[in-house]
Design a protein around this motif. Structure first.
Motif, PDB file in Angstrom:
ATOM      1  N   SER A  81      16.608   0.014  -9.579  1.00  0.00           N
ATOM      2  CA  SER A  81      15.790   0.480 -10.707  1.00  0.00           C
ATOM      3  C   SER A  81      15.064  -0.694 -11.349  1.00  0.00           C
ATOM      4  CB  SER A  81      16.671   1.181 -11.742  1.00  0.00           C
ATOM      5  OG  SER A  81      15.933   1.491 -12.906  1.00  0.00           O
ATOM      6  N   THR A  82      13.774  -0.785 -11.125  1.00  0.00           N
ATOM      7  CA  THR A  82      12.974  -1.895 -11.657  1.00  0.00           C
ATOM      8  C   THR A  82      12.959  -1.887 -13.184  1.00  0.00           C
ATOM      9  OG1 THR A  82      11.557  -1.809  -9.699  1.00  0.00           O
ATOM     10  CG2 THR A  82      10.709  -2.997 -11.611  1.00  0.00           C
ATOM     11  N   ALA A  83      12.858  -0.697 -13.775  1.00  0.00           N
ATOM     12  CA  ALA A  83      12.791  -0.588 -15.237  1.00  0.00           C
ATOM     13  C   ALA A  83      14.052  -1.139 -15.895  1.00  0.00           C
ATOM     14  CB  ALA A  83      12.582   0.867 -15.640  1.00  0.00           C
ATOM     15  N   VAL A  84      15.204  -0.847 -15.318  1.00  0.00           N
ATOM     16  CA  VAL A  84      16.478  -1.332 -15.869  1.00  0.00           C
ATOM     17  C   VAL A  84      16.567  -2.851 -15.741  1.00  0.00           C
ATOM     18  CG1 VAL A  84      18.984  -1.287 -15.622  1.00  0.00           C
ATOM     19  CG2 VAL A  84      17.670   0.829 -15.448  1.00  0.00           C
ATOM     20  N   ILE A  85      16.114  -3.381 -14.611  1.00  0.00           N
ATOM     21  CA  ILE A  85      16.130  -4.834 -14.389  1.00  0.00           C
ATOM     22  C   ILE A  85      15.251  -5.537 -15.421  1.00  0.00           C
ATOM     23  CG2 ILE A  85      15.571  -6.680 -12.763  1.00  0.00           C
ATOM     24  CD1 ILE A  85      16.076  -4.590 -10.519  1.00  0.00           C
ATOM     25  N   ILE A  86      14.078  -4.982 -15.679  1.00  0.00           N
ATOM     26  CA  ILE A  86      13.166  -5.564 -16.675  1.00  0.00           C
ATOM     27  C   ILE A  86      13.817  -5.551 -18.057  1.00  0.00           C
ATOM     28  CG2 ILE A  86      10.995  -5.182 -17.922  1.00  0.00           C
ATOM     29  CD1 ILE A  86       9.788  -4.235 -15.270  1.00  0.00           C
ATOM     30  N   GLY A  87      14.490  -4.463 -18.390  1.00  0.00           N
ATOM     31  CA  GLY A  87      15.173  -4.378 -19.688  1.00  0.00           C
ATOM     32  C   GLY A  87      16.220  -5.461 -19.838  1.00  0.00           C
ATOM     33  N   ALA A  88      16.958  -5.727 -18.770  1.00  0.00           N
ATOM     34  CA  ALA A  88      17.991  -6.770 -18.812  1.00  0.00           C
ATOM     35  C   ALA A  88      17.372  -8.145 -19.006  1.00  0.00           C
ATOM     36  CB  ALA A  88      18.810  -6.740 -17.523  1.00  0.00           C
ATOM     37  N   MET A  89      16.253  -8.390 -18.345  1.00  0.00           N
ATOM     38  CA  MET A  89      15.597  -9.694 -18.473  1.00  0.00           C
ATOM     39  C   MET A  89      15.080  -9.927 -19.894  1.00  0.00           C
ATOM     40  SD  MET A  89      13.626 -10.316 -14.841  1.00  0.00           S
ATOM     41  CE  MET A  89      12.856  -8.721 -14.669  1.00  0.00           C
ATOM     42  N   LEU A  90      14.684  -8.860 -20.553  1.00  0.00           N
ATOM     43  CA  LEU A  90      14.139  -8.993 -21.907  1.00  0.00           C
ATOM     44  C   LEU A  90      15.204  -9.383 -22.930  1.00  0.00           C
ATOM     45  CD1 LEU A  90      11.657  -5.975 -22.065  1.00  0.00           C
ATOM     46  CD2 LEU A  90      11.079  -8.400 -22.094  1.00  0.00           C
ATOM     47  N   ILE A  91      16.447  -8.968 -22.719  1.00  0.00           N
ATOM     48  CA  ILE A  91      17.488  -9.264 -23.715  1.00  0.00           C
ATOM     49  C   ILE A  91      18.309 -10.496 -23.364  1.00  0.00           C
ATOM     50  CG2 ILE A  91      17.654  -6.838 -24.366  1.00  0.00           C
ATOM     51  CD1 ILE A  91      20.258  -6.674 -22.804  1.00  0.00           C
ATOM     52  N   SER A  92      18.083 -11.064 -22.194  1.00  0.00           N
ATOM     53  CA  SER A  92      18.883 -12.228 -21.783  1.00  0.00           C
ATOM     54  C   SER A  92      18.499 -13.479 -22.570  1.00  0.00           C
ATOM     55  CB  SER A  92      18.675 -12.487 -20.290  1.00  0.00           C
ATOM     56  OG  SER A  92      19.226 -13.742 -19.939  1.00  0.00           O
ATOM     57  N   PRO A  93      19.491 -14.227 -23.082  1.00  0.00           N
ATOM     58  CA  PRO A  93      19.211 -15.444 -23.859  1.00  0.00           C
ATOM     59  C   PRO A  93      19.219 -16.726 -23.023  1.00  0.00           C
ATOM     60  CG  PRO A  93      21.522 -14.886 -24.075  1.00  0.00           C
ATOM     61  CD  PRO A  93      20.922 -13.861 -23.139  1.00  0.00           C
ATOM     62  N   ILE A  94      19.312 -16.599 -21.699  1.00  0.00           N
ATOM     63  CA  ILE A  94      19.595 -17.769 -20.868  1.00  0.00           C
ATOM     64  C   ILE A  94      18.449 -18.782 -20.822  1.00  0.00           C
ATOM     65  CG2 ILE A  94      18.761 -16.839 -18.657  1.00  0.00           C
ATOM     66  CD1 ILE A  94      21.363 -18.034 -17.426  1.00  0.00           C
ATOM     67  N   MET A  95      17.199 -18.342 -21.014  1.00  0.00           N
ATOM     68  CA  MET A  95      16.077 -19.276 -20.945  1.00  0.00           C
ATOM     69  C   MET A  95      16.107 -20.298 -22.080  1.00  0.00           C
ATOM     70  SD  MET A  95      11.963 -18.621 -20.816  1.00  0.00           S
ATOM     71  CE  MET A  95      12.113 -17.432 -19.501  1.00  0.00           C
ATOM     72  N   GLY A  96      16.714 -19.934 -23.204  1.00  0.00           N
ATOM     73  CA  GLY A  96      16.762 -20.835 -24.350  1.00  0.00           C
ATOM     74  C   GLY A  96      17.414 -22.169 -24.028  1.00  0.00           C
ATOM     75  N   SER A  97      18.445 -22.149 -23.208  1.00  0.00           N
ATOM     76  CA  SER A  97      19.141 -23.392 -22.844  1.00  0.00           C
ATOM     77  C   SER A  97      18.261 -24.313 -22.011  1.00  0.00           C
ATOM     78  CB  SER A  97      20.421 -23.065 -22.075  1.00  0.00           C
ATOM     79  OG  SER A  97      21.360 -22.440 -22.908  1.00  0.00           O
ATOM     80  N   ILE A  98      17.408 -23.731 -21.168  1.00  0.00           N
ATOM     81  CA  ILE A  98      16.506 -24.544 -20.339  1.00  0.00           C
ATOM     82  C   ILE A  98      15.479 -25.243 -21.217  1.00  0.00           C
ATOM     83  CG2 ILE A  98      14.861 -24.521 -18.420  1.00  0.00           C
ATOM     84  CD1 ILE A  98      16.215 -21.996 -17.397  1.00  0.00           C
ATOM     85  N   LEU A  99      14.887 -24.512 -22.147  1.00  0.00           N
ATOM     86  CA  LEU A  99      13.875 -25.096 -23.032  1.00  0.00           C
ATOM     87  C   LEU A  99      14.498 -26.149 -23.950  1.00  0.00           C
ATOM     88  CD1 LEU A  99      11.797 -21.921 -24.025  1.00  0.00           C
ATOM     89  CD2 LEU A  99      11.433 -23.499 -22.124  1.00  0.00           C
ATOM     90  N   ALA A 100      15.707 -25.881 -24.437  1.00  0.00           N
ATOM     91  CA  ALA A 100      16.395 -26.854 -25.289  1.00  0.00           C
ATOM     92  C   ALA A 100      16.722 -28.125 -24.502  1.00  0.00           C
ATOM     93  CB  ALA A 100      17.672 -26.245 -25.861  1.00  0.00           C
ATOM     94  N   SER A 101      17.115 -27.973 -23.252  1.00  0.00           N
ATOM     95  CA  SER A 101      17.418 -29.130 -22.399  1.00  0.00           C
ATOM     96  C   SER A 101      16.158 -29.945 -22.134  1.00  0.00           C
ATOM     97  CB  SER A 101      18.027 -28.670 -21.072  1.00  0.00           C
ATOM     98  OG  SER A 101      19.268 -28.030 -21.281  1.00  0.00           O
ATOM     99  N   ALA A 102      15.037 -29.252 -21.917  1.00  0.00           N
ATOM    100  CA  ALA A 102      13.765 -29.948 -21.694  1.00  0.00           C
ATOM    101  C   ALA A 102      13.371 -30.751 -22.928  1.00  0.00           C
ATOM    102  CB  ALA A 102      12.673 -28.939 -21.342  1.00  0.00           C
ATOM    103  N   TYR A 103      13.567 -30.165 -24.104  1.00  0.00           N
ATOM    104  CA  TYR A 103      13.263 -30.879 -25.351  1.00  0.00           C
ATOM    105  C   TYR A 103      14.127 -32.127 -25.481  1.00  0.00           C
ATOM    106  CZ  TYR A 103      12.689 -31.948 -30.274  1.00  0.00           C
ATOM    107  OH  TYR A 103      12.420 -32.617 -31.456  1.00  0.00           O
ATOM    108  N   ALA A 104      15.424 -31.980 -25.254  1.00  0.00           N
ATOM    109  CA  ALA A 104      16.342 -33.111 -25.384  1.00  0.00           C
ATOM    110  C   ALA A 104      16.017 -34.207 -24.375  1.00  0.00           C
ATOM    111  CB  ALA A 104      17.783 -32.632 -25.188  1.00  0.00           C
ATOM    112  N   SER A 105      15.590 -33.817 -23.176  1.00  0.00           N
ATOM    113  CA  SER A 105      15.242 -34.798 -22.143  1.00  0.00           C
ATOM    114  C   SER A 105      14.016 -35.611 -22.545  1.00  0.00           C
ATOM    115  CB  SER A 105      14.981 -34.074 -20.815  1.00  0.00           C
ATOM    116  OG  SER A 105      14.586 -34.992 -19.817  1.00  0.00           O
ATOM    117  N   VAL A 106      12.982 -34.935 -23.015  1.00  0.00           N
ATOM    118  CA  VAL A 106      11.760 -35.629 -23.430  1.00  0.00           C
ATOM    119  C   VAL A 106      12.016 -36.494 -24.655  1.00  0.00           C
ATOM    120  CG1 VAL A 106       9.394 -35.330 -24.288  1.00  0.00           C
ATOM    121  CG2 VAL A 106      10.253 -33.862 -22.449  1.00  0.00           C
TER     122      VAL A 106
END
Length: 257
Positions: free
Chosen positions: A63-88
């Protein structure tokens, strides 16, 4: 007005049109947004597990619609952006903190998915699961430009960020992790390799693109690196990019043939 002056005026207009500093938030605001988004809290972990189960069900039921819904509520990208900030920012204790938090999120995500797929009565891989096991160079482009859009949206003066939801869907961090969980639960090690590689592509190129934009914005650093240190860092990043990209390029040629 002479032709040369007209050309200079056009150049200035184009430069202003694509300027990242025109409506960027303050350095303090950018730091707060990115680091807050990367916090590993109890609430975030609960939301993450819920997102993983939802995404796993979506992949299991194709179910593509369900997968998209899960991606919208996932907080996992925040750690990548925070790590990029700390690295720079050359804030290495902060980088270690967010990198460790990201690893914890990965472990929890894969574990949650593996538990779901272990008990799921549907054992055959669906089209949605198989689609996450054959990454190509096109996935590299999606991750890189999705990461660019995401970090630009996060660093704007306007707090109403409508970019991140689209980036979360485009870069698809959750489905590869869910597919890794499926692979472990069903001993499909061939699928685990492909899904893991797709997740590495998405993570690395979001991190890379975020680091580029943060560098352009000239955020304050904990300490200024020497020219030798900068050269070493750029060389390491170049080598890492080549190593991660090469298999995806080879996959394109295999797909074309």
């Amino acid at each position: 007005m002479s032709i040369k002056e007209e050309q200079e005026t056009i150049k200035e207009k184009i430069k202003k049109m694509f300027s990242l500093s025109e409506d960027s938030a303050s350095n303090e605001e950018i730091r707060t947004r990115l680091l807050d988004g990367g916090k590993v809290t109890g609430t975030n972990m609960c939301v993450l597990v819920c997102a993983m189960i939802i995404a796993s069900v979506g992949l299991n039921m194709s179910s593509t619609a369900v997968i998209i819904g899960a991606m919208l509520i996932s907080p996992i990208m925040g750690s990548i952006l925070a790590s990029a900030y700390a690295s720079v920012a050359a804030d290495y204790p902060l980088l270690r903190k967010h990198a460790l938090g990201f690893v914890v999120q990965i472990v929890i995500s894969v574990t949650a998915a593996a538990i779901y797929f272990f008990f799921s009565p549907v054992k055959e891989p669906t089209v949605e699961l198989l689609a996450r096991t054959s990454p190509t160079f096109f996935d590299v482009l999606i991750a890189f430009f999705g990461g660019l859009a995401g970090i630009i949206g996060q660093t704007r003066e306007d707090k109403a960020n409508t970019v991140i939801p689209g980036v979360a869907i485009a870069t698809a961090l959750m489905p590869p992790l869910c597919t890794c969980g499926y692979s472990i639960a069903n001993a499909r090690w061939d699928m685990l390799l492909g899904a893991g590689y797709l997740f590495i592509i998405n993570t690395y190129f979001i991190f890379l693109s975020a680091g580029i934009i943060i560098s352009v914005l000239k955020i304050p650093k904990m300490r200024e690196l020497t020219e030798k240190e900068w050269k070493r860092r750029r060389f390491r990043m170049f080598i890492n990019t080549i190593i991660i990209t090469l298999p995806s390029i080879a996959a394109v040629f295999v797909m074309i043939q």
